[in-house]
Enzyme design. Structure first.
Site, PDB file in Angstrom:
ATOM      1  N   ASP A 184     -13.990  14.268  -5.047  1.00  9.98           N
ATOM      2  CA  ASP A 184     -14.090  15.513  -5.811  1.00  9.98           C
ATOM      3  C   ASP A 184     -15.319  15.400  -6.716  1.00  9.98           C
ATOM      4  O   ASP A 184     -16.102  14.455  -6.587  1.00  9.98           O
ATOM      5  CB  ASP A 184     -12.787  15.706  -6.625  1.00  9.98           C
ATOM      6  CG  ASP A 184     -12.445  17.182  -6.813  1.00  9.98           C
ATOM      7  OD1 ASP A 184     -13.348  17.947  -7.215  1.00  9.98           O
ATOM      8  OD2 ASP A 184     -11.285  17.565  -6.586  1.00  9.98           O
ATOM      9  N   THR A 200     -12.690   5.490  10.103  1.00 11.82           N
ATOM     10  CA  THR A 200     -12.778   4.861  11.434  1.00 11.82           C
ATOM     11  C   THR A 200     -12.370   5.826  12.543  1.00 11.82           C
ATOM     12  O   THR A 200     -12.601   5.558  13.709  1.00 11.82           O
ATOM     13  CB  THR A 200     -11.899   3.592  11.509  1.00 11.82           C
ATOM     14  OG1 THR A 200     -10.585   3.923  11.058  1.00 11.82           O
ATOM     15  CG2 THR A 200     -12.462   2.485  10.663  1.00 11.82           C
ATOM     16  N   LYS A 242       0.845  -1.208   0.000  1.00 13.05           N
ATOM     17  CA  LYS A 242       0.000   0.000   0.000  1.00 13.05           C
ATOM     18  C   LYS A 242       0.874   1.249   0.000  1.00 13.05           C
ATOM     19  O   LYS A 242       1.706   1.438   0.873  1.00 13.05           O
ATOM     20  CB  LYS A 242      -0.916   0.012   1.228  1.00 13.05           C
ATOM     21  CG  LYS A 242      -1.852   1.223   1.246  1.00 13.05           C
ATOM     22  CD  LYS A 242      -2.901   1.113   2.343  1.00 13.05           C
ATOM     23  CE  LYS A 242      -2.450   1.620   3.672  1.00 13.05           C
ATOM     24  NZ  LYS A 242      -2.309   3.086   3.765  1.00 13.05           N
ATOM     25  N   ARG A 249       3.031  -1.170  10.840  1.00  8.64           N
ATOM     26  CA  ARG A 249       4.111  -1.202  11.835  1.00  8.64           C
ATOM     27  C   ARG A 249       4.478  -2.571  12.394  1.00  8.64           C
ATOM     28  O   ARG A 249       5.671  -2.823  12.606  1.00  8.64           O
ATOM     29  CB  ARG A 249       3.793  -0.206  12.960  1.00  8.64           C
ATOM     30  CG  ARG A 249       4.009   1.227  12.495  1.00  8.64           C
ATOM     31  CD  ARG A 249       3.311   2.226  13.367  1.00  8.64           C
ATOM     32  NE  ARG A 249       1.858   2.139  13.237  1.00  8.64           N
ATOM     33  CZ  ARG A 249       1.004   2.880  13.916  1.00  8.64           C
ATOM     34  NH1 ARG A 249       1.437   3.750  14.795  1.00  8.64           N
ATOM     35  NH2 ARG A 249      -0.290   2.763  13.730  1.00  8.64           N
ATOM     36  N   LYS A 269      -7.521   8.098  -1.595  1.00 10.68           N
ATOM     37  CA  LYS A 269      -8.888   8.462  -1.189  1.00 10.68           C
ATOM     38  C   LYS A 269      -9.452   9.665  -1.953  1.00 10.68           C
ATOM     39  O   LYS A 269      -9.704  10.725  -1.387  1.00 10.68           O
ATOM     40  CB  LYS A 269      -8.930   8.755   0.320  1.00 10.68           C
ATOM     41  CG  LYS A 269      -8.490   7.592   1.185  1.00 10.68           C
ATOM     42  CD  LYS A 269      -8.624   7.919   2.665  1.00 10.68           C
ATOM     43  CE  LYS A 269      -8.181   6.789   3.553  1.00 10.68           C
ATOM     44  NZ  LYS A 269      -6.716   6.572   3.530  1.00 10.68           N
ATOM     45  N   ASP A 274      -3.432   4.359  -2.081  1.00 10.64           N
ATOM     46  CA  ASP A 274      -4.397   4.810  -1.065  1.00 10.64           C
ATOM     47  C   ASP A 274      -4.392   6.335  -1.007  1.00 10.64           C
ATOM     48  O   ASP A 274      -3.757   6.938  -0.151  1.00 10.64           O
ATOM     49  CB  ASP A 274      -3.964   4.183   0.278  1.00 10.64           C
ATOM     50  CG  ASP A 274      -4.839   4.596   1.443  1.00 10.64           C
ATOM     51  OD1 ASP A 274      -5.939   5.132   1.221  1.00 10.64           O
ATOM     52  OD2 ASP A 274      -4.410   4.376   2.594  1.00 10.64           O
TER      53      ASP A 274
HETATM   54  O1  C5P Z   1       0.966   0.580  11.141  1.00 10.48           O
HETATM   55  P1  C5P Z   1      -0.468   0.182  11.016  1.00 10.48           P
HETATM   56  O2  C5P Z   1      -0.654  -1.325  10.914  1.00 10.48           O
HETATM   57  O3  C5P Z   1      -1.328   0.786  12.095  1.00 10.48           O
HETATM   58  O4  C5P Z   1      -0.915   0.797   9.603  1.00 10.48           O
HETATM   59  C1  C5P Z   1      -2.243   0.782   9.180  1.00 10.48           C
HETATM   60  C2  C5P Z   1      -2.369   1.450   7.834  1.00 10.48           C
HETATM   61  O5  C5P Z   1      -3.743   1.479   7.477  1.00 10.48           O
HETATM   62  C3  C5P Z   1      -1.891   2.906   7.794  1.00 10.48           C
HETATM   63  O6  C5P Z   1      -1.348   3.143   6.501  1.00 10.48           O
HETATM   64  C4  C5P Z   1      -3.155   3.693   7.999  1.00 10.48           C
HETATM   65  O7  C5P Z   1      -3.101   4.966   7.383  1.00 10.48           O
HETATM   66  C5  C5P Z   1      -4.181   2.815   7.308  1.00 10.48           C
HETATM   67  N1  C5P Z   1      -5.554   2.997   7.806  1.00 10.48           N
HETATM   68  C6  C5P Z   1      -5.886   2.806   9.127  1.00 10.48           C
HETATM   69  N2  C5P Z   1      -7.187   2.988   9.545  1.00 10.48           N
HETATM   70  C7  C5P Z   1      -8.116   3.372   8.663  1.00 10.48           C
HETATM   71  C8  C5P Z   1      -7.805   3.552   7.323  1.00 10.48           C
HETATM   72  C9  C5P Z   1      -6.482   3.353   6.923  1.00 10.48           C
HETATM   73  O8  C5P Z   1      -5.050   2.439   9.947  1.00 10.48           O
HETATM   74  N3  C5P Z   1      -9.349   3.508   9.075  1.00 10.48           N
END
Ligand code: C5P
Length: 239
Positions: free
Chosen positions: A66, A125, A34, A218, A63, A61
């Site tokens: 527009d 979320t 991603k 992460r 999003k 990603d």
């Molecule tokens: O590091 P981590 O596992 O928390 O990363 C989650 C990824 O998913 C990040 O790129 C974050 O921007 C994305 N994301 C999220 N929650 C959302 C939508 C996207 O954590 N509701």
């Protein structure tokens, strides 16, 4: 689908070199990479070709939200970039969603390649019930109800799936059926730190709830050995 194909690795890093390094290590171990606003704005569209050349599929990603013509044009660019998935905001409305789906299909046909999957972001979320009512002025409806209604609108408009919280999967599956793609972030194996994620599930719980793909950042990219971390997650999914 093989468990490793379900893993979308969030390349939330600060340089193209760091991203390329991770892709080289992990291209054989995860399904999709991603590229979010951070990396795309830093490295430009070339990062997508770079990942493809290293054997990885890409979820862009960004999003989009527009007017219909602008999102349709951006969708054509996504089809031209040969990404595997990209996303738009369902809040852009039915006409915008249809325009994006139609434009992507036509452009892919013109280029003679498979169209990228389009995912809709419903209610972020990070938005609470109170913010939905007080700031977005959507009153008298639970977040889950808005999410599943917008997911159905996206599906009727030709969109392939949604990005949502694991808590919303059941409601969306009920309304949109088994073929609508569900991608969920907020995934934490038991051995990983929560960080800033709050409503988390383990990879296994997300799979059992009906997710098709899970976005994980992460727990993998910050691990001492990212390949070992992915293998542990795959073991959990296969168990
Ligand atoms: O590091 P981590 O596992 O928390 O990363 C989650 C990824 O998913 C990040 O790129 C974050 O921007 C994305 N994301 C999220 N929650 C959302 C939508 C996207 O954590 N509701």
């Amino acid at each position: 689908m093989k468990p490793k194909k379900r893993i979308i690795l969030a390349l939330d890093v600060n340089s193209k070199d760091e991203a390329v390094d991770l892709v080289k290590k992990l291209a054989g171990h995860v399904g999709v990479f991603k590229v979010g606003m951070q990396l795309y704005n830093l490295a430009g569209p070339d990062i997508v070709h770079c990942i493809n050349d290293l054997g990885g599929q890409v979820f862009i990603d960004l999003k989009f939200h527009d007017i219909p013509n602008t999102v349709a044009s951006a969708g054509k660019v996504m089809a031209g970039l040969n990404c595997f998935m990209f996303n738009v905001h369902a809040a852009g409305g039915r006409v915008m969603l249809k325009a994006a789906a139609q434009a992507v299909k036509e452009e892919a046909l013109r280029l003679r390649r498979a169209p990228p999957k389009i995912l809709a972001v419903t209610v972020l979320t990070s938005i609470s019930q109170k913010e939905l009512e007080d700031e977005m002025l959507i009153k008298g409806r639970a977040v889950e109800q808005v999410v599943s209604t917008w997911a159905e609108m996206a599906q009727q408009s030709g969109i392939d799936g949604v990005v949502c919280s694991p808590q919303e999967i059941t409601a969306i599956r009920e309304r949109c059926g088994p073929d609508f793609i569900i991608v969920t972030p907020g995934i934490r194996p038991q051995w990983a730190e929560e960080g800033d994620q709050k409503r988390i599930t383990t990879p296994r719980q997300a799979l059992d709830a009906g997710a098709d793909y899970m976005v994980i950042g992460r727990p993998i990219i910050k691990a001492y050995d990212p390949v070992e971390a992915v293998k542990l997650i795959i073991d959990e999914l296969e168990a």
